[in-house]
Scaffold this motif. Structure first.
Motif, PDB file in Angstrom:
ATOM      1  N   SER A   4      83.655  81.873 -49.711  1.00 34.07           N
ATOM      2  CA  SER A   4      82.982  81.333 -50.896  1.00 34.07           C
ATOM      3  C   SER A   4      83.932  81.489 -52.078  1.00 34.07           C
ATOM      4  O   SER A   4      84.960  82.179 -51.969  1.00 34.07           O
ATOM      5  N   HIS A  23      83.571  83.346 -54.516  1.00 37.38           N
ATOM      6  CA  HIS A  23      83.304  84.599 -55.222  1.00 37.38           C
ATOM      7  C   HIS A  23      83.713  85.836 -54.439  1.00 37.38           C
ATOM      8  O   HIS A  23      83.371  86.953 -54.839  1.00 37.38           O
ATOM      9  N   ARG A  46      88.611  89.039 -56.102  1.00 38.93           N
ATOM     10  CA  ARG A  46      88.982  89.133 -57.515  1.00 38.93           C
ATOM     11  C   ARG A  46      90.389  88.579 -57.685  1.00 38.93           C
ATOM     12  O   ARG A  46      91.315  89.017 -57.022  1.00 38.93           O
ATOM     13  N   GLN A  74      87.148  82.600 -63.949  1.00 37.32           N
ATOM     14  CA  GLN A  74      86.016  82.188 -63.124  1.00 37.32           C
ATOM     15  C   GLN A  74      85.229  81.066 -63.790  1.00 37.32           C
ATOM     16  O   GLN A  74      84.721  80.172 -63.115  1.00 37.32           O
ATOM     17  N   ARG A  79      87.059  77.944 -63.026  1.00 38.15           N
ATOM     18  CA  ARG A  79      86.845  77.575 -61.620  1.00 38.15           C
ATOM     19  C   ARG A  79      85.466  76.958 -61.426  1.00 38.15           C
ATOM     20  O   ARG A  79      85.318  75.940 -60.742  1.00 38.15           O
ATOM     21  N   GLU A  80      84.457  77.559 -62.038  1.00 42.08           N
ATOM     22  CA  GLU A  80      83.102  77.027 -61.891  1.00 42.08           C
ATOM     23  C   GLU A  80      82.942  75.681 -62.594  1.00 42.08           C
ATOM     24  O   GLU A  80      82.097  74.875 -62.203  1.00 42.08           O
TER      25      GLU A  80
END
Length: 358
Positions: free
Chosen positions: A34, A36, A39, A102, A105-106
């Motif tokens: 996934s 997530h 890190r 992040q 990325r999202e």
């Protein structure tokens, strides 16, 4: 035309967005289960290069929503000594934003989510005549017109395609983490470095919601097993290594959180290679230490440039290999120039090992 992209990091996602906007079929394969599970860092610096690339690959609505989350620091690099006495100030021209990795990325995920297959690790590929076939560890294969290695510093694509290309250690290890934004008051710059004896460096860079705080040192000056240490142990280690530094620096380290260690590595520049239906972008081609603040910007730039090279091939039916060759020439020149600059900055400010000549 179908493009197979290996890796759903920032570069791979940006490329997928650009290709879909250009009407090119794309299939993205990511080894992680996934987005997530690992890190990969926190704050990123975006310059004109990265911002222009995002304008090219993202829809205006997605880009505007993402930019609304960004922070605008003072456009300069500032260096202090351990007492927080000023040592150096270097101004930067152009646009500069601090963003959360992040969040970016999202922002790149929604429009390409259906193109991504997670949990598939590339085991090899084969180029035959007018197509390329990728093989994965679950036994599946996928065939397309182009294969792009966007799979980072440990690229499986590069490993097979350019086995002579080397990635080497810089001699440095950094611990990355976050601190409350208010602790970075007076350090709202593109980057602030607090440099002490023995090539020990505390780096600070605010975003909108927090500030990143990193501690770097020569690998031989740090104990083994950093990845096995608890957060308390990592904080205690760096408190010992910054004994006698300014109380504000000590307060930052005492409130450090989400800390993880990372060995800093770099690509070794190589001459241009013969262009085929396989190519690379971002860290898969030109990984570098963070001393130039250019890695993410270059990955985004590569994605935009590769999209721009392939779009006319689809629209006008032109030859594929010359288009890829044009992309690679610029990508190699720009990417390896940044690798050299990063190595020079790293040697000056961080004690990085010299870049091997070959």
């Amino acid at each position: 035309m179908r493009v197979i992209v290996i890796g759903a990091g920032l570069g791979g996602l940006a490329l997928a967005n650009g290709l879909l906007r250009a009407g090119i079929d794309v299939a993205v394969h990511e080894r992680d289960l996934s987005p997530h599970v690992r890190r990969q860092g926190y704050r990123l610096h975006l310059s004109d290069m990265g911002l222009d690339a995002l304008t090219s690959v993202m829809t205006p609505e997605r880009r505007a929503a993402f930019l609304a989350t960004a922070h605008t620091p003072s456009p300069r690099f500032v260096r202090f000594d351990p007492t927080l006495a000023g040592v150096e100030v270097l101004g930067h021209s152009g646009r500069h934003l601090s963003i959360d990795r992040q969040t970016l990325r999202e922002s790149l995920l929604p429009d390409v989510a259906e193109t991504i297959t997670y949990g598939t690790r590339l085991t090899g590929f084969q180029v035959v005549a007018d197509h390329v076939t990728a093989r994965f560890d679950d036994g599946t294969t996928v065939t397309g017109d182009v294969l792009v290695g966007a799979d980072g510093i440990n690229s499986a694509v590069r490993g097979q395609y350019l086995p002579h290309a080397r990635v080497v250690g810089t001699g440095l290890v950094q611990l990355y983490g976050k601190i409350p934004a208010e602790l970075a008051e007076g350090m709202d710059n593109v980057f602030t470095a607090i440099t002490g004896p023995g090539h020990r460096v505390v780096g600070v860079a605010p975003t909108r919601d927090y500030a990143t705080c990193s501690f770097g040192a020569r690998a031989e000056d740090l104990p083994a097993g950093l990845n096995l240490m608890t957060q308390d142990q990592l904080r205690s280690l760096v408190m010992d290594l910054t004994d006698g530094w300014h109380p504000l620096v000590r307060r930052m380290i005492s409130q450090w959180y989400d800390v993880f260690p990372l060995e800093l590595r770099t690509s070794v520049p190589i001459p241009p290679w013969q262009t085929t239906r396989v190519t690379l972008l971002g860290d898969a081609a030109h990984a570098m230490s963070p001393a130039a603040g250019a890695g993410a910007n270059l990955a985004l730039r590569d994605a935009a440039a590769l999209t721009q090279a392939l779009a006319p091939v689809l629209a006008r039916g032109g030859p594929l290999i010359p288009a890829l060759r044009s992309y690679e020439q610029e990508m190699i020149d720009t990417g390896f120039a940044a690798v050299r600059m990063s190595a020079a900055n790293g040697a000056r400010f961080l004690g990085q090992d010299p870049l091997p000549s070959s």
